[in-house]
Design a protein around this motif. Structure first.
Motif, mmCIF file in Angstrom:
data_model
loop_
_atom_site.group_PDB
_atom_site.id
_atom_site.type_symbol
_atom_site.label_atom_id
_atom_site.label_comp_id
_atom_site.label_asym_id
_atom_site.label_seq_id
_atom_site.Cartn_x
_atom_site.Cartn_y
_atom_site.Cartn_z
ATOM 1 N N HIS A 260 6.770 72.691 114.356
ATOM 2 C CA HIS A 260 7.399 74.007 114.218
ATOM 3 C C HIS A 260 8.749 73.892 114.904
ATOM 4 N N LYS B 175 12.380 75.115 115.995
ATOM 5 C CA LYS B 175 13.167 76.350 116.157
ATOM 6 C C LYS B 175 14.648 76.043 116.062
ATOM 7 N N ASP B 176 15.008 74.802 116.421
ATOM 8 C CA ASP B 176 16.412 74.424 116.440
ATOM 9 C C ASP B 176 16.692 73.576 115.194
ATOM 10 N N TYR C 131 3.494 82.778 116.362
ATOM 11 C CA TYR C 131 4.669 81.990 116.716
ATOM 12 C C TYR C 131 5.049 80.930 115.701
ATOM 13 N N ASN C 132 4.166 80.611 114.777
ATOM 14 C CA ASN C 132 4.486 79.508 113.869
ATOM 15 C C ASN C 132 4.082 79.835 112.432
ATOM 16 N N GLU D 173 9.320 69.257 119.821
ATOM 17 C CA GLU D 173 10.699 69.751 119.816
ATOM 18 C C GLU D 173 11.156 70.081 121.244
#
Ligand SMILES: Cc1cc2nc3c(=O)[nH]c(=O)nc-3n(C[C@H](O)[C@H](O)[C@H](O)COP(=O)(O)OP(=O)(O)OC[C@H]3O[C@@H](n4cnc5c(N)ncnc54)[C@H](O)[C@@H]3O)c2cc1C
Length: 426
Positions: A67, A69-70, A198-199, A410
């Protein structure tokens, strides 16, 4: 006896998992002329991001879904995985609760429970106890009420962590805990309104998690990584690290080894008893034909079942044989009877009708120890103390076990990138 030869290096990295290899890459971007040596204790690179292939099945050490985010981190990795099919999938995660499949996260889908249990969860949520929680266990009751906590959150997390939730810090799961307030929960009851937690999506490479490790190895000069070479002692005053093969005179160390092991190797007084964790025993199982189609992973709070989670790799790439990972949480120091647990797992999979007359055609198992760190007030304090003390000696402890924390790959890349930038700035 002759002493092992001395080799000079600017940076010595302990561990060729995501964190160690991540740092080696980020440091090359900052200081391309400096020498970096990565020593890896294991005979293979990857740490917990290893992948096993057997009879056409591709399995990770445990369900490793990604997952990001960036977008820059994901793009950086993907640019180093040419020819590798990577899928982004809208995740379908379920909870098997009393014979029903409830969407994950449980707290946002209580309206899928039988009416009486739904009303119980809702009223307990409204009349939940208030106060300042002192532990993860208390936090569950105070944020979500007795119904949601006792039907799912407590039994599930007790199976996973294999410890009392009252021993864990309030924030033991950090951002990985799917918080929800009453407004979120009620909004989610509207038809057509789905919140995922969250994912909501995940990405996965056809060749498994090891593809991210291959991406991290791609730009490193040959000879940077030495496998089968544990660092066994570090003389902080002389700045010399010893392995069974050589002595390395270093200017700086970045270590992804578990923090208690690093403290021991550096001969630094520490309280090792605060670093407890669970172990996760993983069974990867390949069957002759397909099973359920509409699910990627499922949580099992029932204490009578051996596993806490089962995942279906075959539903990511729509392959035609069921490929499962099955995860069992065990306490620190347990010596499980793997053969007996394997039999129990197969019985439990049958009980839950995940397998019926399927034939098992390939299998693999691995114990991840440590797996989930028990984050407590004492572990947080000792981690902060040791990290600061070692950093003053230019020894930087990073990663999931170097920071004794809960994180994703990540996060490991973001942390090591930030460290490289800050060290380069001096
Ligand atoms: C059950 C489970 C499921 C997970 N699922 C996901 C997921 O779906 N998605 C996700 O993003 N993350 C997931 N993670 C987290 C992810 O695995 C970690 O964040 C990541 O692999 C940690 O990488 P690391 O390099 O910090 O540590 P490790 O992978 O532990 O690497 C450390 C390396 O250091 C080596 N080492 C130790 N001591 C020494 C020494 N003295 N000398 C030399 N080498 C040494 C070890 O052999 C190891 O290879 C999961 C973790 C677990 C336990």
């Amino acid at each position: 006896m002759t002493e092992a030869p001395i080799v000079d290096t600017d940076v010595l990295v302990l561990g060729a998992g995501v964190s160690g290899l991540g740092f080696a890459n980020w440091w090359r971007e900052q200081r391309p002329d400096e020498r970096v040596v990565v020593c890896e204790a294991d005979s293979e690179v990857g740490g917990y991001c290893k992948t096993v292939t057997k009879a056409g099945f591709v399995w990770d050490y445990s369900g490793h879904f990604f997952h990001f985010k960036d977008p820059a981190i994901e793009a950086w990795l993907r640019a180093r995985m040419p020819g590798q099919e990577v899928r982004t999938i809208e995740r379908v995660a379920k909870i098997r609760y009393a014979g029903r499949d409830i969407d994950f996260p449980f707290q946002k889908h209580i309206h899928q429970l039988p009416l009486d249990e739904f009303l119980e969860c809702l009223t307990e949520l409204y009349f939940r106890p208030h106060g300042e929680p002192r532990s993860f266990g208390e936090m569950l009751y105070q944020r979500l009420g007795k119904g949601i906590t006792e039907k799912f959150l407590r039994p599930y997390n007790e199976k996973l962590y294999a410890t009392s939730l009252d021993a864990l810090d309030v924030d033991a799961m950090g951002r990985f805990f799917p918080h929800a307030d009453i407004a979120d929960i009620i909004a989610n009851m509207r038809p057509g309104h789905r919140q995922h937690g969250y994912n909501a999506t995940f990405t996965y490479p056809a060749g498994g998690a090891i593809q991210y490790i291959h991406a991290l190895l791609r730009d490193l000069p040959p000879g940077t990584v030495a496998t089968g070479e544990p660092v066994t002692s570090i003389d902080l005053a002389a700045r010399i690290a010893t392995t069974p093969k050589r002595r390395l005179r270093y200017r700086r160390i970045v270590s992804s080894a578990p923090l208690r092991a690093l403290a021991r190797i550096c001969n630094v007084p520490h309280d090792g008893s605060v670093f407890t964790s669970n172990q996760v025993l993983v069974f990867n199982l390949g069957f002759d034909r397909k099973g359920a189609r509409d699910v990627h992973w499922m949580y099992f709070p029932d204490p009578a079942l051996s596993f806490y989670r089962v995942g279906w790799y075959d539903n990511i790439f729509d392959s035609d044989r069921m490929s499962l990972y099955v995860e069992i949480g065990l306490p620190d120091g347990a010596h499980p009877d793997v053969a007996a647990l394997r039999t129990r797992v197969l019985d439990d999979l049958r009980r839950e009708q995940i397998i019926t007359d399927h034939q098992l055609v390939a299998e693999h198992s691995v114990a991840m120890d440590p797996a989930y760190c028990h984050i407590t007030k004492a572990s947080l304090a000792e981690t902060a103390r040791l990290k600061a003390l070692l950093a003053a000696e230019d020894v930087h402890s990073v990663g999931r076990y170097g920071g004794w924390t809960y994180c994703s790959i990540e996060d490991n890349l973001l942390e090591t990138r930030a460290l490289a930038t800050s060290l380069a700035r001096g």
